[in-house]
Design an enzyme around this catalytic site. Sequence first.
Site, PDB file in Angstrom:
ATOM      1  N   SER A  23      -4.230  45.870  14.964  1.00 23.72           N
ATOM      2  CA  SER A  23      -3.013  45.741  14.981  1.00 23.72           C
ATOM      3  C   SER A  23      -2.527  44.828  15.913  1.00 23.72           C
ATOM      4  O   SER A  23      -1.026  44.807  16.025  1.00 23.72           O
ATOM      5  CB  SER A  23      -2.244  47.443  15.194  1.00 23.72           C
ATOM      6  OG  SER A  23      -2.755  47.738  16.355  1.00 23.72           O
ATOM      7  N   ASN A 110      -3.438  58.022  20.870  1.00 24.24           N
ATOM      8  CA  ASN A 110      -2.332  58.591  20.203  1.00 24.24           C
ATOM      9  C   ASN A 110      -1.334  58.941  20.958  1.00 24.24           C
ATOM     10  O   ASN A 110      -0.051  58.599  20.558  1.00 24.24           O
ATOM     11  CB  ASN A 110      -2.921  59.874  19.327  1.00 24.24           C
ATOM     12  CG  ASN A 110      -4.154  59.682  18.577  1.00 24.24           C
ATOM     13  OD1 ASN A 110      -4.375  58.467  18.201  1.00 24.24           O
ATOM     14  ND2 ASN A 110      -4.855  60.580  18.115  1.00 24.24           N
ATOM     15  N   HIS A 156      38.903  47.600  -6.978  1.00 24.85           N
ATOM     16  CA  HIS A 156      38.471  47.119  -8.012  1.00 24.85           C
ATOM     17  C   HIS A 156      38.432  45.507  -8.049  1.00 24.85           C
ATOM     18  O   HIS A 156      38.619  44.940  -8.993  1.00 24.85           O
ATOM     19  CB  HIS A 156      39.204  47.546  -9.418  1.00 24.85           C
ATOM     20  CG  HIS A 156      39.379  49.153  -9.525  1.00 24.85           C
ATOM     21  ND1 HIS A 156      38.683  49.915  -9.938  1.00 24.85           N
ATOM     22  CD2 HIS A 156      40.432  49.691  -9.243  1.00 24.85           C
ATOM     23  CE1 HIS A 156      39.149  51.197  -9.801  1.00 24.85           C
ATOM     24  NE2 HIS A 156      40.399  51.237  -9.213  1.00 24.85           N
ATOM     25  N   SER A 277      24.357  20.882   0.052  1.00 22.80           N
ATOM     26  CA  SER A 277      23.328  20.903  -1.090  1.00 22.80           C
ATOM     27  C   SER A 277      22.548  19.920  -1.153  1.00 22.80           C
ATOM     28  O   SER A 277      23.217  18.527  -0.669  1.00 22.80           O
ATOM     29  CB  SER A 277      24.314  21.270  -2.335  1.00 22.80           C
ATOM     30  OG  SER A 277      23.507  20.811  -3.523  1.00 22.80           O
ATOM     31  N   LYS A 283      29.318  20.169  -1.823  1.00 21.67           N
ATOM     32  CA  LYS A 283      29.001  21.662  -1.503  1.00 21.67           C
ATOM     33  C   LYS A 283      29.012  21.999  -0.095  1.00 21.67           C
ATOM     34  O   LYS A 283      28.561  21.302   0.749  1.00 21.67           O
ATOM     35  CB  LYS A 283      27.772  22.284  -2.040  1.00 21.67           C
ATOM     36  CG  LYS A 283      27.684  22.288  -3.616  1.00 21.67           C
ATOM     37  CD  LYS A 283      28.710  23.457  -4.002  1.00 21.67           C
ATOM     38  CE  LYS A 283      28.166  24.664  -3.941  1.00 21.67           C
ATOM     39  NZ  LYS A 283      26.952  24.992  -4.825  1.00 21.67           N
ATOM     40  N   GLU A 290      24.914  34.849   2.855  1.00 21.86           N
ATOM     41  CA  GLU A 290      24.046  35.328   1.781  1.00 21.86           C
ATOM     42  C   GLU A 290      22.731  35.735   2.242  1.00 21.86           C
ATOM     43  O   GLU A 290      22.286  36.762   1.780  1.00 21.86           O
ATOM     44  CB  GLU A 290      23.723  33.959   0.906  1.00 21.86           C
ATOM     45  CG  GLU A 290      25.255  33.648   0.001  1.00 21.86           C
ATOM     46  CD  GLU A 290      25.222  32.336  -0.617  1.00 21.86           C
ATOM     47  OE1 GLU A 290      24.093  32.155  -1.494  1.00 21.86           O
ATOM     48  OE2 GLU A 290      25.780  31.477  -0.326  1.00 21.86           O
ATOM     49  N   TYR A 317      -2.177  63.006  14.217  1.00 20.77           N
ATOM     50  CA  TYR A 317      -2.358  61.665  13.997  1.00 20.77           C
ATOM     51  C   TYR A 317      -3.013  60.847  12.753  1.00 20.77           C
ATOM     52  O   TYR A 317      -4.375  61.465  12.683  1.00 20.77           O
ATOM     53  CB  TYR A 317      -2.694  60.657  15.297  1.00 20.77           C
ATOM     54  CG  TYR A 317      -2.961  59.106  14.993  1.00 20.77           C
ATOM     55  CD1 TYR A 317      -1.607  58.230  15.233  1.00 20.77           C
ATOM     56  CD2 TYR A 317      -3.936  58.605  14.524  1.00 20.77           C
ATOM     57  CE1 TYR A 317      -1.818  56.996  15.042  1.00 20.77           C
ATOM     58  CE2 TYR A 317      -4.215  57.222  14.370  1.00 20.77           C
ATOM     59  CZ  TYR A 317      -3.042  56.341  14.541  1.00 20.77           C
ATOM     60  OH  TYR A 317      -3.049  55.079  14.537  1.00 20.77           O
ATOM     61  N   LYS A 325       4.884  50.100  12.888  1.00 22.38           N
ATOM     62  CA  LYS A 325       5.400  49.124  13.818  1.00 22.38           C
ATOM     63  C   LYS A 325       5.684  47.825  13.055  1.00 22.38           C
ATOM     64  O   LYS A 325       6.948  47.474  13.316  1.00 22.38           O
ATOM     65  CB  LYS A 325       4.115  48.708  14.748  1.00 22.38           C
ATOM     66  CG  LYS A 325       4.309  49.761  15.905  1.00 22.38           C
ATOM     67  CD  LYS A 325       3.006  49.615  16.821  1.00 22.38           C
ATOM     68  CE  LYS A 325       1.678  50.006  16.077  1.00 22.38           C
ATOM     69  NZ  LYS A 325       1.783  51.591  15.796  1.00 22.38           N
TER      70      LYS A 325
HETATM   71  N1  ARG Z   1      -3.153  50.784  16.980  1.00 19.02           N
HETATM   72  C1  ARG Z   1      -3.038  52.195  16.653  1.00 19.02           C
HETATM   73  C2  ARG Z   1      -1.567  52.540  15.936  1.00 19.02           C
HETATM   74  O1  ARG Z   1      -0.873  51.684  16.040  1.00 19.02           O
HETATM   75  C3  ARG Z   1      -3.124  52.919  18.029  1.00 19.02           C
HETATM   76  C4  ARG Z   1      -3.579  54.330  17.814  1.00 19.02           C
HETATM   77  C5  ARG Z   1      -4.908  54.552  17.247  1.00 19.02           C
HETATM   78  N2  ARG Z   1      -5.534  55.887  17.351  1.00 19.02           N
HETATM   79  C6  ARG Z   1      -6.381  56.223  16.662  1.00 19.02           C
HETATM   80  N3  ARG Z   1      -7.175  57.353  16.747  1.00 19.02           N
HETATM   81  N4  ARG Z   1      -7.358  55.294  16.041  1.00 19.02           N
HETATM   82  O2  ARG Z   1      -1.354  53.560  15.677  1.00 19.02           O
END
Ligand code: ARG
Length: 460
Positions: A23, A110, A156, A277, A283, A290, A317, A325
Amino acid sequence: MAKMWAGRFSKEVDETVNAFNSSIAFDARMYQQDIRGSIAHATMLGEQGIIPKEDAQAIIAGLQEILADIESGALLFDPTAEDIHMFIEAELTKRIGDAGKRLHTARSRNDQVALDIRLTLRDEIREIRALVQQLVQTLITLAQQHTMTILPGYTHLQRAQPVTLAHHLMAYVWMLLRDDERLADTAKRMNYSPLGAGALAGTTYPIDRRQTAQLLEFTAPVPNSLDAVSDRDFCVEMASALSLLMVHLSRFSEEIILWCSWEFKFIELDDAYATGSSIMPQKKNPDVTELIRGKTGRVIGDLTTLLTMLKGLPLAYNKDMQEDKEAIFDAVDNVKLCLRTFDPMLATMRVYKETMRAAAAKGFINATDCADYLVKKGLPFRDAYKITGGLVAQCIQEGLTLETLPIAAYREACDAFDEDVFDAIALETCLNGRISEGGPSAEAVKQQIAAAQAALAAAQ
Ligand code: ARG
């Protein structure tokens, strides 16, 4: 990058799985918050005697250096790292050795990730609220200039009754002030520290959750360790507040789009906030609005992503939660982009008062006032309504307006009509007669503006 959890495994993780699992591409932006959280944790560990004080000091100094190096560009994120938490911890150990390995005592990723998101979103809410408040200020300033700029109010999308541009803009001010309040409220409920919840069941170390909560400026620790690591309600709440904010910007955008069309021509956008445009030389397109309208769908999509991601998750978790995220950051980034463009676009647009007024004069928007005139002369409203309806039909047939219909025609329809009917149906009279609280008369709108200014000052 070697895995911290390698001890349990006899093989390296598959490359595709590693990339799939990682991530860091989207959580690296939390590096400041991650470091801030780790410094608070290390401070507490040192003070509680869980790790040696010198180690705590070495950790804090090392983290501060890492922060400086990321900020200067000297340290780049490793794209193969599992996430920002692992990256920073590994970098710390690389720099300070064994002391670095003590940082994760009495902590899990976590509670760490739950902490980082709360810290990050708390900062983002502050930024977004400032942008919303700036937009409110711009609208109030515009409203102050247009308390006598008459335009038709619509229902309306049909011309209905006269309002002013100030009155119209103030409607959005109140929507945005509610948005601001919702964000403040979200921040308040978000402001509890999950740190110290561990993986899910707390820890046997004598940690002090209140100290870390205080160091990180939280109201208090989250009371339940399972809830602390599995709660993403604050993401949902924030995405919901942002979705509604976008819905408001989108409705406003739709009006701007209509108002810029040749059919309306109530306003013209500054050249810096419009686009051309590639084929049609005439235009001038309202792309900004938009895009805002379009991005509203995307932010609502982010809210749906979060709700759907959470709905089947057992405590505590689960890795599904890593998906939080990208969704919430996408919403945050797009809302900021929209607010940053919308505000100067409105501040620089040109208002065509004459076209607005002409539209107000043509649509029989004084018909209710004509009926009210007869009511004042003693007729029941329903009779007055019917007589006026007949006059409107006659005007349409003869290509006239209520202002140009001869008095003889009025008298023929009802002998309660006198010459003073023309004063009663003049646009200014219709407008400034609407003195009820919250109404469009210049006086009533000025009171509204004062109330909004007070609300804005209280929010800042
Ligand atoms: N990258 C993980 C997340 O965004 C972090 C937590 C990972 N925890 C685990 N037990 N694998 O949630």
